[in-house]
Design an enzyme around this catalytic site. Structure first.
Site, PDB file in Angstrom:
ATOM      1  N   LYS A 278      23.489  58.053  47.303  1.00 25.73           N
ATOM      2  CA  LYS A 278      22.562  56.934  47.510  1.00 25.73           C
ATOM      3  C   LYS A 278      21.602  56.837  46.328  1.00 25.73           C
ATOM      4  O   LYS A 278      21.359  57.835  45.649  1.00 25.73           O
ATOM      5  CB  LYS A 278      21.733  57.167  48.783  1.00 25.73           C
ATOM      6  CG  LYS A 278      22.495  56.987  50.080  1.00 25.73           C
ATOM      7  CD  LYS A 278      21.558  57.125  51.263  1.00 25.73           C
ATOM      8  CE  LYS A 278      22.316  56.994  52.580  1.00 25.73           C
ATOM      9  NZ  LYS A 278      22.861  55.651  52.819  1.00 25.73           N
ATOM     10  N   ARG A 352      30.228  57.569  61.059  1.00 28.87           N
ATOM     11  CA  ARG A 352      31.403  57.302  61.895  1.00 28.87           C
ATOM     12  C   ARG A 352      32.346  58.490  61.913  1.00 28.87           C
ATOM     13  O   ARG A 352      33.075  58.712  62.874  1.00 28.87           O
ATOM     14  CB  ARG A 352      32.094  56.019  61.412  1.00 28.87           C
ATOM     15  CG  ARG A 352      32.531  56.054  59.981  1.00 28.87           C
ATOM     16  CD  ARG A 352      32.757  54.661  59.401  1.00 28.87           C
ATOM     17  NE  ARG A 352      31.504  54.023  58.985  1.00 28.87           N
ATOM     18  CZ  ARG A 352      31.437  52.800  58.458  1.00 28.87           C
ATOM     19  NH1 ARG A 352      32.546  52.077  58.293  1.00 28.87           N
ATOM     20  NH2 ARG A 352      30.289  52.295  58.110  1.00 28.87           N
TER      21      ARG A 352
HETATM   22  N1  BES Z   1      22.738  56.484  57.470  1.00 29.90           N
HETATM   23  C1  BES Z   1      23.317  55.389  56.792  1.00 29.90           C
HETATM   24  C2  BES Z   1      22.895  54.044  57.383  1.00 29.90           C
HETATM   25  C3  BES Z   1      21.486  53.636  57.088  1.00 29.90           C
HETATM   26  C4  BES Z   1      21.173  53.012  55.894  1.00 29.90           C
HETATM   27  C5  BES Z   1      20.524  53.831  58.021  1.00 29.90           C
HETATM   28  C6  BES Z   1      19.875  52.633  55.651  1.00 29.90           C
HETATM   29  C7  BES Z   1      19.226  53.438  57.772  1.00 29.90           C
HETATM   30  C8  BES Z   1      18.894  52.841  56.590  1.00 29.90           C
HETATM   31  C9  BES Z   1      24.830  55.470  56.847  1.00 29.90           C
HETATM   32  O1  BES Z   1      25.357  56.742  56.836  1.00 29.90           O
HETATM   33  C10 BES Z   1      25.327  54.777  55.631  1.00 29.90           C
HETATM   34  O2  BES Z   1      25.061  55.259  54.553  1.00 29.90           O
HETATM   35  N2  BES Z   1      26.000  53.669  55.815  1.00 29.90           N
HETATM   36  C11 BES Z   1      26.479  52.902  54.727  1.00 29.90           C
HETATM   37  C12 BES Z   1      27.859  52.420  55.077  1.00 29.90           C
HETATM   38  C13 BES Z   1      28.608  51.826  53.921  1.00 29.90           C
HETATM   39  C14 BES Z   1      28.920  52.909  52.902  1.00 29.90           C
HETATM   40  C15 BES Z   1      29.862  51.217  54.444  1.00 29.90           C
HETATM   41  C16 BES Z   1      25.524  51.745  54.500  1.00 29.90           C
HETATM   42  O3  BES Z   1      25.008  51.196  55.458  1.00 29.90           O
HETATM   43  O4  BES Z   1      25.269  51.429  53.345  1.00 29.90           O
HETATM   44 MN    MN Z   2      25.553  57.476  54.849  1.00 27.83          MN
END
Ligand code: BES
Ligand code: MN
Ligand code: ZN
Length: 495
Positions: A278, A352
């Site tokens: 990230k 997931r």
């Molecule tokens: N934990 C995150 C989702 C999230 C993002 C929660 C921002 C709260 C704030 C999750 O694990 C994630 O990173 N999801 C990705 C999915 C994508 C790679 C398909 C996302 O939402 O960017």
């Molecule tokens: Mn994630």
């Protein structure tokens, strides 16, 4: 916070601070009028002088009113509408707490017998008030050398009518239990990720169980997870020094043969994204990626406090998502507990992965319903914002009960569709499923992924990425949601 309910006349009540409402027409209600008469119109004089306009959330503290058993009167503006919306009610509670918590008083009383709330009866109104009051006093200062100023307020009395008494008592009991579950959830979400790791969450579950004989805990470690074939959960954990845990909480409040309700929480104690790292800004907030698991723990706290007569199983599926030489790569293929293979195209879509194995694991309990709770997608925040959780599922009745629980508990969710058309986004040329879809409908494709593992029981998925946490700013921190929704759902089942 202790709540007391009294249906005696407001005039005889001894308290340090009596809260009375006034609307924008500058009217007191019947309880206010009794008090005003008692002190020879001193309150109407203040109103006539124009010291308060009755605007929503406005407050005015009055001292030394003659003849009163109450040491002070706190006037609360309730606006111009005949009925308060949830939002307005919250605003009012916040306003009075801001005054009360800075006074060095131990108790206060609310004269809200005539106050009306939109679509809420006496029970539901008092419950919202009790929950907001208790939750409003939450502080998280355990890592501060200088603690927040002590709050002396310990007791709040609801002065109601005899007809309201029973409902208001029940509401206070429920509201208090829900707020205590929320506080537990908030503590866990706020806890730094160097302390709150998967083993820490297991300890928290064990602590809960120690105090309650209806609760038993099972903790699956790596060896057992391997034997079970939890390849997806293990894959997420393999980049981290922290070992994963699957924590199973068995609450037996009804006879053994009653089929359980199952809550499954995502417990990523820190989500760096893994190799699909990230961006750095705001990454600290990814400590709250275990809020699904924390909400299950919080709901169990409420459940235990209310001693509900149902069987509930909680599963916390916990890991830390980190990049390292041992971490999964984009392109890796893993075999899940269900036997289905997954191509990990993005290591940041890890929620997931930890959930799918837990969702397969719970088939053994022959659940009446399975609800998973997860901070699953940033896309959910884009779609629904921070006040509404995303809801998806394979069973309209279950979805409807959760929507209704959310409304009743003032912890709302909204359904998104899991139409078949979305499923093909998850096609992989190399494995049974890819772990991400395309750029469109990210919350739904995440739901579609989970739906591949939940065919054996009525299932719903709550995406709480927007609702579990307040980002940035001075309010930054965990909210304790969706403990109210989940607790309401269980209360409704236990009835
Ligand atoms: N934990 C995150 C989702 C999230 C993002 C929660 C921002 C709260 C704030 C999750 O694990 C994630 O990173 N999801 C990705 C999915 C994508 C790679 C398909 C996302 O939402 O960017
Ligand atoms: Mn994630
Ligand atoms: Zn995550």
């Amino acid at each position: 916070m202790d709540f007391l309910v009294k249906s005696s006349s407001v005039e005889t009540l001894k308290t340090s601070t009596l809260v009375l409402t006034v609307n924008e027409q500058l009217q007191l209600d019947s309880q206010g009028q009794l008090i005003d008469t008692l002190c020879a119109g001193a309150i109407s004089a203040v109103l006539e002088a124009g010291d308060i306009q009755g605007k929503l959330g406005q407050t005015l503290l009055l001292h030394n009113l003659a003849n009163l058993k109450a040491q002070r009167v706190l006037l609360l503006g309730i606006g111009k509408d005949a009925e308060l919306s949830d939002r307005s009610a919250r605003k009012c509670i916040t306003a009075i707490l801001n005054i009360l918590k800075n006074l060095s008083i131990k108790d206060a009383a609310l004269a809200f017998a005539d106050l009306r709330f939109k679509e809420r009866d006496a029970y539901a109104s008092a419950r919202l008030v009790a929950e907001c009051l208790a939750d409003g006093l939450y502080v998280f200062d355990q890592f501060k050398s200088e603690k927040a100023p002590a709050i002396h307020l310990k007791k709040i009395t609801f002065v109601c009518t005899a007809e309201q008494q029973h409902a208001v008592e029940k509401a206070c009991k429920h509201g208090k239990a829900i707020a205590s579950g929320m506080a537990f959830t908030r503590d866990l979400g706020n806890m730094p990720p160097n302390i709150c790791h998967p083993r820490y969450l297991a300890e928290q579950a064990k602590h809960l169980a120690k105090a309650h004989k209806k609760l038993e805990i099972e903790v699956l470690e790596e060896k057992q997870l391997k034997e079970l074939g939890a390849g997806a959960l293990l894959a997420v954990a393999q980049g981290s020094e922290q070992p994963p845990r699957m924590i199973i909480m068995h609450y037996q409040g009804a006879k053994k043969s009653d089929q359980p309700y199952v809550l499954v929480g995502k417990g990523i104690t820190f989500d760096s994204g893994g190799i699909s790292l990230k961006p750095g800004a705001g990454m600290d907030e990814m400590k709250y990626d275990m809020s699904g698991a924390a909400s299950v723990l919080g709901t169990f706290k409420t459940l235990l406090e209310l001693d509900l007569a149902i069987n509930v199983i909680g599963v916390l599926t916990c890991a830390e998502n980190m990049p390292s030489g041992g971490a999964t790569r984009p392109g890796d293929i893993v075999t899940t507990m269900s036997g289905q293979t997954v191509e990990i195209l993005n290591t940041d879509a890890e929620g997931r992965l930890v959930l799918c194995d837990a969702l397969t694991y719970v088939e053994r309990f022959k659940p009446q319903a399975v609800i998973n709770i997860a901070t699953l997608t940033g896309a959910c925040i884009v779609a629904l914002g921070s006040n509404t959780s995303g809801l998806m599922g394979n069973n309209p009745e279950l979805v409807a009960s959760l929507l209704s629980a959310g409304t009743k508990a003032s912890d709302v969710a909204w359904e998104l569709p899991l139409f078949d058309d979305y499923q093909e986004q998850l096609d992989s040329p190399f494995a049974d499923i890819a772990n991400i879809g395309g750029p469109k409908a990210g919350t739904i494709t995440a739901g579609c992924f989970l739906s591949r593992f939940t065919k054996e029981y009525p299932w719903a998925h709550l995406d709480i990425a927007g609702t579990a946490w307040i980002s940035g700013g001075k309010e930054k921190g965990a909210t304790g949601r969706p403990v109210p929704l989940l607790s309401q759902y269980l209360l409704d089942r236990a009835q």
